[in-house]
Structures are given as structure tokens and as C-alpha cells.
Motif scaffolding. Structure first.
Motif, PDB file in Angstrom:
ATOM      1  N   ARG A 212       0.827  -1.211   0.000  1.00  0.00           N
ATOM      2  CA  ARG A 212       0.000   0.000   0.000  1.00  0.00           C
ATOM      3  C   ARG A 212       0.857   1.255   0.000  1.00  0.00           C
ATOM      4  O   ARG A 212       0.538   2.250  -0.663  1.00  0.00           O
ATOM      5  CB  ARG A 212      -0.929  -0.021   1.215  1.00  0.00           C
ATOM      6  CG  ARG A 212      -2.088  -1.023   1.104  1.00  0.00           C
ATOM      7  CD  ARG A 212      -3.120  -0.786   2.171  1.00  0.00           C
ATOM      8  NE  ARG A 212      -2.611  -1.084   3.497  1.00  0.00           N
ATOM      9  CZ  ARG A 212      -2.684  -2.283   4.083  1.00  0.00           C
ATOM     10  NH1 ARG A 212      -3.253  -3.298   3.441  1.00  0.00           N
ATOM     11  NH2 ARG A 212      -2.207  -2.474   5.310  1.00  0.00           N
ATOM     12  N   GLU A 213       1.987   1.204   0.728  1.00  0.00           N
ATOM     13  CA  GLU A 213       2.889   2.351   0.742  1.00  0.00           C
ATOM     14  C   GLU A 213       3.479   2.595  -0.643  1.00  0.00           C
ATOM     15  O   GLU A 213       3.629   3.739  -1.076  1.00  0.00           O
ATOM     16  CB  GLU A 213       4.021   2.118   1.754  1.00  0.00           C
ATOM     17  CG  GLU A 213       3.552   2.124   3.205  1.00  0.00           C
ATOM     18  CD  GLU A 213       4.685   1.810   4.160  1.00  0.00           C
ATOM     19  OE1 GLU A 213       5.842   1.714   3.690  1.00  0.00           O
ATOM     20  OE2 GLU A 213       4.426   1.669   5.373  1.00  0.00           O
ATOM     21  N   ILE A 214       3.824   1.518  -1.335  1.00  0.00           N
ATOM     22  CA  ILE A 214       4.384   1.638  -2.679  1.00  0.00           C
ATOM     23  C   ILE A 214       3.359   2.259  -3.624  1.00  0.00           C
ATOM     24  O   ILE A 214       3.696   3.065  -4.503  1.00  0.00           O
ATOM     25  CB  ILE A 214       4.833   0.250  -3.197  1.00  0.00           C
ATOM     26  CG1 ILE A 214       5.994  -0.274  -2.359  1.00  0.00           C
ATOM     27  CG2 ILE A 214       5.220   0.325  -4.666  1.00  0.00           C
ATOM     28  CD1 ILE A 214       6.366  -1.717  -2.668  1.00  0.00           C
ATOM     29  N   ALA A 215       2.079   1.879  -3.441  1.00  0.00           N
ATOM     30  CA  ALA A 215       1.037   2.342  -4.353  1.00  0.00           C
ATOM     31  C   ALA A 215       0.675   3.810  -4.131  1.00  0.00           C
ATOM     32  O   ALA A 215       0.094   4.443  -5.017  1.00  0.00           O
ATOM     33  CB  ALA A 215      -0.210   1.488  -4.188  1.00  0.00           C
ATOM     34  N   GLN A 216       1.000   4.365  -2.979  1.00  0.00           N
ATOM     35  CA  GLN A 216       0.633   5.759  -2.676  1.00  0.00           C
ATOM     36  C   GLN A 216       1.525   6.764  -3.393  1.00  0.00           C
ATOM     37  O   GLN A 216       2.655   6.503  -3.697  1.00  0.00           O
ATOM     38  CB  GLN A 216       0.675   5.980  -1.166  1.00  0.00           C
ATOM     39  CG  GLN A 216      -0.414   5.248  -0.414  1.00  0.00           C
ATOM     40  CD  GLN A 216      -0.296   5.408   1.093  1.00  0.00           C
ATOM     41  OE1 GLN A 216       0.682   5.994   1.599  1.00  0.00           O
ATOM     42  NE2 GLN A 216      -1.280   4.919   1.817  1.00  0.00           N
TER      43      GLN A 216
END
Length: 216
Positions: A212-216
Motif C-alpha cells: 500500500r505504501e508503494i502504491a501511494q
């Protein structure tokens, strides 16, 4: 980073999850398949669409040595040829009515399906005993980061746990999810399985958080 297959092979399920006379959905880089085991124990991997009306064959049922579509009951053999059309009991179905099939191997209690023509047999998992499978909404890179270890060419990640040696066999899907097969060293105390399962679930949560952090 390992691809969605190990060579041409994808570890799609554990043997324990496919008893005789059952069919389950599975996924490879080539898309969804119907994975089924006949009454005699033979495993087959068929394309997951009935040629008649496109119903998923993984929603069907196994009768003896055939896989039948749940919609109109068309039945297929392990080679993919149609063997029976209930609405026309006296008809021998033509050879042109068939579903695509894939090579399948069952080794070390893991079921592997080939994408394309395999150049060799699936990798062996000597000394490892399958525990369970789970799906992570994360790619392999996030799982490696969460585990603090890189996957081997065979798709194996070894993680440290108080329960003993735990290995993860990874199979990436095109939509960014990863199927994780949790394996234990064969000489591990069976009671360690509960702890190992918790370790795998914790790692999945960390990997999904990183994703999720990568996708933000």
C-alpha cells in the motif's frame, strides 16, 4: 525477482487441498484453470471455460474420470475431449469439441501446472512439508521486503521463526497478488505448525502494508 512461474511451472495448490473427486479454481500466468482430481486420483488441469456456453468448469463437478460442466452437464476427459452431452445421449461428440489442457505434476505434495511446454520437471522440495496456502494482496518484492530475504530461483523464501525453519513458496499473479504456500522443514515438530501459520499471516500483513505504501 521470480516471475509468475518457476521456469514453465507454477505451484498452484497443495495436494491436501484437492481430494479425489473434486475440482477447484486455480491461477497461472495463462489465466484461470479448473484443477481437478478424478475418482481414481489422477490430476488434470483444464481451461476454465466450457466451450458450450462459457460457464466456468471450476464450478462443475467430477464424475468418475470426467469433469462435467454444472450448466448443461457436458463432460470432458483428461485429454480435454468432450465425452458426453446429456441432451443428446446417443451422440458421440466430435473431436473438435474440447477444452485446452495443461501439463500437471504432483511432487512433494505440491501440485504444479505448466505454462507452455515444460523443458524439465518441476523443482523438488526435498525436506519440506507443505502446511497451508494463503493469498497476499502484495507482489513478490513486498513479500521479500517483509521477510528480509530474497526468493531463490525456485521461488522459495526462507524466513526465521521461533517455530523452526519456515519456507514460503511464492507464485505471483498478474493482478499484483501472490499465492503463498507455507512449508516447514520436514523434521520440524508438527506442533510448530500453528506458530508457523501465525508467522506467515503476520508476514502477509506486513507485505500488504508495504504494498500500500508503494502504491501511494
Amino acid at each position: 525477482m521470480p516471475s509468475a512461474t518457476t521456469g514453465f511451472w507454477t505451484p498452484v495448490a497443495l495436494s491436501r487441498d484437492l481430494p479425489a473427486g473434486t475440482v477447484i479454481p486455480a491461477r497461472t500466468a495463462a489465466g484461470s484453470i479448473a484443477l481437478w482430481r478424478s475418482a481414481s486420483g489422477r490430476i488434470s488441469a483444464s481451461a476454465d471455460r466450457c466451450p458450450h456456453r462459457g460457464m466456468r468448469l471450476s464450478h462443475g463437478f467430477v464424475r468418475g474420470e470426467t469433469l462435467s460442466c454444472i450448466y448443461h452437464g457436458w463432460s470432458y476427459g483428461q485429454a480435454g475431449n468432450c465425452l458426453r452431452i446429456p441432451a443428446h445421449p446417443g451422440l458421440t461428440p466430435p473431436e473438435t469439441i474440447r477444452v485446452a489442457t495443461h501439463d500437471v505434476e504432483e511432487t512433494d505434495n505440491v501440485i504444479w501446472v505448466a505454462v507452455g511446454t515444460p523443458a524439465s520437471k518441476p523443482p523438488r522440495l526435498d525436506g519440506l512439508a507443505p502446511l497451508r496456502s494463503l493469498t497476499a494482496f502484495a507482489g513478490i518484492a513486498a513479500i521479500e521486503a517483509a521477510a528480509g530475504a530474497k526468493a531463490s530461483p525456485d521461488g522459495l523464501v526462507e524466513i526465521d521463526a521461533s517455530t523452526g525453519a519456515v519456507c514460503l513458496l511464492l507464485s505471483a499473479w498478474e493482478d499484483g497478488q501472490t499465492l503463498i504456500h507455507v512449508l516447514l522443514k520436514a523434521d520440524t515438530d508438527p506442533a510448530a505448525g500453528i506458530g508457523a501459520s501465525r508467522v506467515a499471516e503476520s508476514l502477509r500483513r506486513r507485505a500488504e502494508g508495504l504494498q500500500r505504501e508503494i502504491a501511494q
